[in-house]
Design a protein around this motif. Structure first.
Motif, PDB file in Angstrom:
ATOM      1  N   VAL A   1       0.848  -1.188   0.000  1.00 50.37           N
ATOM      2  CA  VAL A   1       0.000   0.000   0.000  1.00 50.37           C
ATOM      3  C   VAL A   1       0.885   1.241   0.000  1.00 50.37           C
ATOM      4  CG1 VAL A   1      -1.751   1.311   1.268  1.00 50.37           C
ATOM      5  CG2 VAL A   1      -1.829  -1.181   1.269  1.00 50.37           C
ATOM      6  N   GLN A   2       0.552   2.194  -0.866  1.00 54.32           N
ATOM      7  CA  GLN A   2       1.267   3.480  -0.872  1.00 54.32           C
ATOM      8  C   GLN A   2       0.258   4.597  -0.639  1.00 54.32           C
ATOM      9  OE1 GLN A   2       0.748   5.752  -3.569  1.00 54.32           O
ATOM     10  NE2 GLN A   2      -0.214   4.388  -5.084  1.00 54.32           N
ATOM     11  N   ASP A   3       0.744   5.656   0.019  1.00 52.15           N
ATOM     12  CA  ASP A   3      -0.163   6.712   0.467  1.00 52.15           C
ATOM     13  C   ASP A   3       0.005   8.016  -0.300  1.00 52.15           C
ATOM     14  OD1 ASP A   3       1.632   7.774   3.516  1.00 52.15           O
ATOM     15  OD2 ASP A   3       2.240   7.681   1.410  1.00 52.15           O
ATOM     16  N   MET A   4       0.644   7.961  -1.469  1.00 52.40           N
ATOM     17  CA  MET A   4       0.920   9.208  -2.191  1.00 52.40           C
ATOM     18  C   MET A   4       0.194   9.297  -3.525  1.00 52.40           C
ATOM     19  SD  MET A   4       2.610  11.380  -0.534  1.00 52.40           S
ATOM     20  CE  MET A   4       3.257  12.462  -1.793  1.00 52.40           C
ATOM     21  N   ASP A   5      -0.831   8.501  -3.698  1.00 53.19           N
ATOM     22  CA  ASP A   5      -1.642   8.600  -4.913  1.00 53.19           C
ATOM     23  C   ASP A   5      -0.805   8.346  -6.179  1.00 53.19           C
ATOM     24  OD1 ASP A   5      -3.792  10.980  -6.578  1.00 53.19           O
ATOM     25  OD2 ASP A   5      -4.268   8.969  -5.867  1.00 53.19           O
ATOM     26  N   HIS A   6       0.184   7.483  -6.065  1.00 51.16           N
ATOM     27  CA  HIS A   6       1.037   7.164  -7.205  1.00 51.16           C
ATOM     28  C   HIS A   6       0.327   6.269  -8.210  1.00 51.16           C
ATOM     29  CE1 HIS A   6       5.139   7.975  -5.040  1.00 51.16           C
ATOM     30  NE2 HIS A   6       4.479   9.083  -5.350  1.00 51.16           N
TER      31      HIS A   6
ATOM     32  N   SER B   1       6.781   2.301  -5.664  1.00 48.90           N
ATOM     33  CA  SER B   1       5.797   3.110  -6.388  1.00 48.90           C
ATOM     34  C   SER B   1       6.438   4.401  -6.855  1.00 48.90           C
ATOM     35  CB  SER B   1       4.583   3.409  -5.500  1.00 48.90           C
ATOM     36  OG  SER B   1       4.897   4.370  -4.510  1.00 48.90           O
ATOM     37  N   ILE B   2       5.802   5.005  -7.846  1.00 56.27           N
ATOM     38  CA  ILE B   2       6.249   6.294  -8.374  1.00 56.27           C
ATOM     39  C   ILE B   2       5.059   6.967  -9.039  1.00 56.27           C
ATOM     40  CG2 ILE B   2       7.015   5.269 -10.549  1.00 56.27           C
ATOM     41  CD1 ILE B   2       9.236   7.367 -10.662  1.00 56.27           C
ATOM     42  N   ALA B   3       5.019   8.283  -8.932  1.00 54.09           N
ATOM     43  CA  ALA B   3       3.948   9.020  -9.595  1.00 54.09           C
ATOM     44  C   ALA B   3       4.201   9.039 -11.092  1.00 54.09           C
ATOM     45  CB  ALA B   3       3.896  10.444  -9.055  1.00 54.09           C
TER      46      ALA B   3
END
Lengths: 117, 114
Positions: free
Chosen positions: A24-29, A93-95
């Motif tokens: 889970v990532q929390d930066m909307d990537h 993850s990455i945007a």
């Protein structure tokens, strides 16, 4: 700060079991990745996803599948675990788009050390 | 075929001296390069990057040099500290292709001896 979390730090499973690794990532990537790291082999890409419900095979997808039903969550599934899948599994993850100076920097979770016996 | 190569699996350096980690690549389409540092039982953390339009990028004790004609980059750590002991991964990507996929080398384990 970007935070990428993985559901377990250590996991022990038996051969033939179905295994789920959650990230889970929390930066909307938009983009999320699953790697495995083995000594002497570096980081090898298993699967990645560039959007919800989208997935692409990486270099070593055999024996694995993935699921991305929500933007923040990317799951790696071992349909029938085998001993050669004992490894450190890393999620990243990455945007998308030009969002920062280090725009190609992937952010990694802490890893899951999976042992299949 | 390995597109990003780190030919030294390990390196030992005395504290206070310079550490030089090397990386070679074969894919001429790569135009952005990153170094990651990884401690045991932790995820890799980003260290420094360089675009192919530059030949040097510096951040504190860390400097990355890029030689495009040789398809070679190196990470210099000066001065080396015991806390720098970790595995260092070189990574490369092709920008503008719509993909954020990185290709990693196999890593170099750096040991800084006090």
């Amino acid at each position: 700060d970007v935070k990428v979390t993985q559901s377990s730090r250590y996991l022990v499973k038996r051969t033939g079991e179905k295994v789920f690794l959650e990230c889970v990532q929390d930066m909307d990537h938009e983009n999320m990745f699953w790697y495995r790291q083995d000594p002497g082999l570096g980081l090898r890409l298993i699967y990645f996803s560039y959007d919800v419900k989208m997935k692409e095979k990486g270099d070593i997808p055999e024996g694995y599948s993935v699921s991305r039903e929500k933007k923040e969550r990317f799951s790696l599934i071992l349909e029938s675990a085998s001993t050669n899948q004992t490894s450190m599994y890393l999620c990243a993850s990455i945007a998308g788009g030009d969002t920062s100076g280090n725009k190609y920097e992937q952010y990694f979770g802490p890893g899951t050390r999976l042992t299949v016996t | 075929d390995q597109q990003v190569k780190q030919n030294s699996p390990s390196l030992s350096v005395q504290e206070g001296r310079i550490s030089i980690l090397n990386c070679d690549y074969t894919n001429s389409m790569f135009d952005y390069f990153l170094w990651y540092k990884k401690y045991p039982a932790e995820g890799p953390t980003f260290l420094i990057s360089i675009s192919s339009i530059k030949d040097k990028n510096e951040d504190g004790r860390f400097t990355v040099f890029l030689n495009k004609s040789a398809k070679h980059l190196s990470l210099h750590i000066v001065p080396s500290q015991p806390g720098d002991s970790a595995v260092y991964f070189c990574a490369a990507t092709r920008t503008g292709a719509g993909s954020y996929q990185l290709t990693f080398g196999k890593g170099t384990k750096l040991s800084v001896i006090p």
